[in-house]
Design a protein around this motif. Structure first.
Motif, PDB file in Angstrom:
ATOM      1  N   ASP A   1       0.858  -1.177   0.000  1.00 15.30           N
ATOM      2  CA  ASP A   1       0.000   0.000   0.000  1.00 15.30           C
ATOM      3  C   ASP A   1       0.901   1.236   0.000  1.00 15.30           C
ATOM      4  O   ASP A   1       1.525   1.575   1.011  1.00 15.30           O
ATOM      5  CB  ASP A   1      -0.915  -0.011   1.228  1.00 15.30           C
ATOM      6  CG  ASP A   1      -1.881  -1.211   1.216  1.00 15.30           C
ATOM      7  OD1 ASP A   1      -1.847  -2.005   0.241  1.00 15.30           O
ATOM      8  OD2 ASP A   1      -2.672  -1.338   2.170  1.00 15.30           O
TER       9      ASP A   1
ATOM     10  N   ASP B   1       1.086   4.367   0.436  1.00 13.33           N
ATOM     11  CA  ASP B   1       0.419   5.522   1.052  1.00 13.33           C
ATOM     12  C   ASP B   1       1.286   6.776   1.012  1.00 13.33           C
ATOM     13  O   ASP B   1       0.778   7.888   0.864  1.00 13.33           O
ATOM     14  CB  ASP B   1       0.096   5.210   2.523  1.00 13.33           C
ATOM     15  CG  ASP B   1      -0.804   4.012   2.696  1.00 13.33           C
ATOM     16  OD1 ASP B   1      -1.592   3.733   1.782  1.00 13.33           O
ATOM     17  OD2 ASP B   1      -0.721   3.358   3.762  1.00 13.33           O
TER      18      ASP B   1
ATOM     19  N   HIS C   1      -6.868   2.832  -3.715  1.00 13.33           N
ATOM     20  CA  HIS C   1      -6.666   2.914  -2.255  1.00 13.33           C
ATOM     21  C   HIS C   1      -7.111   4.281  -1.753  1.00 13.33           C
ATOM     22  O   HIS C   1      -6.424   4.934  -0.988  1.00 13.33           O
ATOM     23  CB  HIS C   1      -5.194   2.643  -1.938  1.00 13.33           C
ATOM     24  CG  HIS C   1      -4.921   2.294  -0.502  1.00 13.33           C
ATOM     25  ND1 HIS C   1      -5.661   1.375   0.216  1.00 13.33           N
ATOM     26  CD2 HIS C   1      -3.969   2.748   0.374  1.00 13.33           C
ATOM     27  CE1 HIS C   1      -5.171   1.282   1.443  1.00 13.33           C
ATOM     28  NE2 HIS C   1      -4.161   2.114   1.564  1.00 13.33           N
TER      29      HIS C   1
ATOM     30  N   HIS D   1      -6.351   8.727   1.255  1.00 16.75           N
ATOM     31  CA  HIS D   1      -6.388   7.779   2.382  1.00 16.75           C
ATOM     32  C   HIS D   1      -7.473   8.174   3.385  1.00 16.75           C
ATOM     33  O   HIS D   1      -7.338   7.994   4.602  1.00 16.75           O
ATOM     34  CB  HIS D   1      -5.021   7.680   3.073  1.00 16.75           C
ATOM     35  CG  HIS D   1      -4.711   6.297   3.567  1.00 16.75           C
ATOM     36  ND1 HIS D   1      -5.232   5.790   4.730  1.00 16.75           N
ATOM     37  CD2 HIS D   1      -3.952   5.312   3.027  1.00 16.75           C
ATOM     38  CE1 HIS D   1      -4.780   4.555   4.889  1.00 16.75           C
ATOM     39  NE2 HIS D   1      -4.018   4.228   3.875  1.00 16.75           N
TER      40      HIS D   1
ATOM     41  N   HIS E   1       3.827  -1.903   3.385  1.00 17.56           N
ATOM     42  CA  HIS E   1       3.845  -0.488   3.030  1.00 17.56           C
ATOM     43  C   HIS E   1       5.287  -0.080   2.734  1.00 17.56           C
ATOM     44  O   HIS E   1       6.166  -0.350   3.570  1.00 17.56           O
ATOM     45  CB  HIS E   1       3.310   0.359   4.195  1.00 17.56           C
ATOM     46  CG  HIS E   1       1.905   0.016   4.589  1.00 17.56           C
ATOM     47  ND1 HIS E   1       1.603  -1.126   5.308  1.00 17.56           N
ATOM     48  CD2 HIS E   1       0.736   0.645   4.342  1.00 17.56           C
ATOM     49  CE1 HIS E   1       0.291  -1.164   5.493  1.00 17.56           C
ATOM     50  NE2 HIS E   1      -0.262  -0.108   4.916  1.00 17.56           N
TER      51      HIS E   1
HETATM   52 ZN   LIG Z   1      -3.036   2.560   3.313  1.00 24.59          ZN
END
Ligand SMILES: [Zn+2]
Length: 295
Positions: free
Chosen positions: A45, A47, A117, A121, A253
């Protein structure tokens, strides 16, 4: 509001809540492609800066941790995957992809999957009515415009699943979600008793680097496991999936796993998995597509 406390709910109320989104038919094929015994779906992910940005935290220090995820973590991950010739899925908030468009395009160019995603966020369960849908449509369009590929799957930010999330997934025509925890194996999501046609590739906090490693300077949150302890847990999770002939799915991540001491463990995990006969490394989309037609 005068809301009735849960201990006073009638049976219809608690049954209704528990029954809204359920795990339906398990989707486990007799064997995986090429006669493989286990499917392995690694996900990252990406992010990056969107976690502090989502919280309105604009401090350069906190943002630089996200920057590390792109500048160092994602690059190391891509190099490792290329070296081991393994496909993976990268779930990327649209704002993260806009901040790092070259990275988003590199994922696709290297043969990996890019999945949705969220926009920034956002926490779906905290949004006002209509916002989740609007942000999801915008995020899908943004990823497609940046990479040339329309995403076919979603991991909701923080695995939040609101009362409208499934409707948004269906409106977008997505093949799968990867945010729920109803099983170890893929399954079909059932909504209010009706099969939805949406495949779930389930996640679990046990198989997520974010529960073991992060820390917050001014809270009690500290890493509580060494990377080598986490490796042991993940190997045991994989061995269980191997014995069951099922799916081993992992969430990581770039800003978390991308550090040297943790990348060493990820490399060891991949080497352990690859040493076993009959392993199918696949993207989440490939797993969802396969189980839909073979299970
Ligand atoms: Zn995330």
């Amino acid at each position: 509001m005068g809301e009735v406390p849960s201990w006073q709910w009638d049976e219809g109320t608690w049954r209704g809540h528990a029954g809204r989104i359920r795990a339906g038919r398990a989707l486990v094929p007799g064997s995986w492609p090429g006669g493989a015994r286990v499917a392995v779906a690694l996900s990252f992910d990406s992010d990056h800066e969107t976690i502090p940005l989502r919280d309105g935290d604009t401090g350069p220090g906190r943002l630089s941790r996200g920057e590390y995820g792109s500048r160092v973590g994602a690059r190391r991950i891509l190099a490792l995957l290329e070296e081991r010739q393994i496909p993976a899925t990268f779930f990327m908030p649209a704002v993260s992809a806009l901040l790092h468009p070259e990275e988003a395009r590199r994922y696709v160019a290297a043969g990996h999957e890019i999945g949705m995603h969220g926009w920034i966020h956002e926490r779906a369960e905290a949004l006002p009515p209509g916002a989740e849908r609007e942000l999801a449509l915008r995020a899908a369009g943004t990823l497609e415009k940046l990479t040339g590929v329309r995403p076919v799957g979603i991991r909701t930010p923080s695995w939040d699943f609101s009362p409208v999330t499934l409707a948004v997934i269906k409106e977008l025509g997505l093949a799968y979600d990867s945010s729920l925890m109803g099983d170890d194996e893929p399954y079909e999501i059932v909504a209010d008793g009706e099969p939805s046609g949406v495949v779930e590739i389930p996640v679990e906090w046990i198989r997520d680097d974010a529960v073991y490693f992060p820390m917050e300077r001014y809270s009690a949150l500290r890493p509580y496991a060494s990377p080598r302890d986490v490796l042991r847990t993940w190997i045991d999770e994989f061995e269980g999936a191997y014995a069951d002939g099922g799916l081993f799915q992992l969430t990581m991540h770039p800003h978390v796993i991308g550090h040297r001491s943790r990348m060493a463990v990820l490399a060891e995990l991949i080497d352990h998995i690859a040493s076993r006969p009959g392993v199918w490394f696949a993207t989440h989309a490939q797993v969802a597509g396969y189980v839909r037609s073979h299970a």
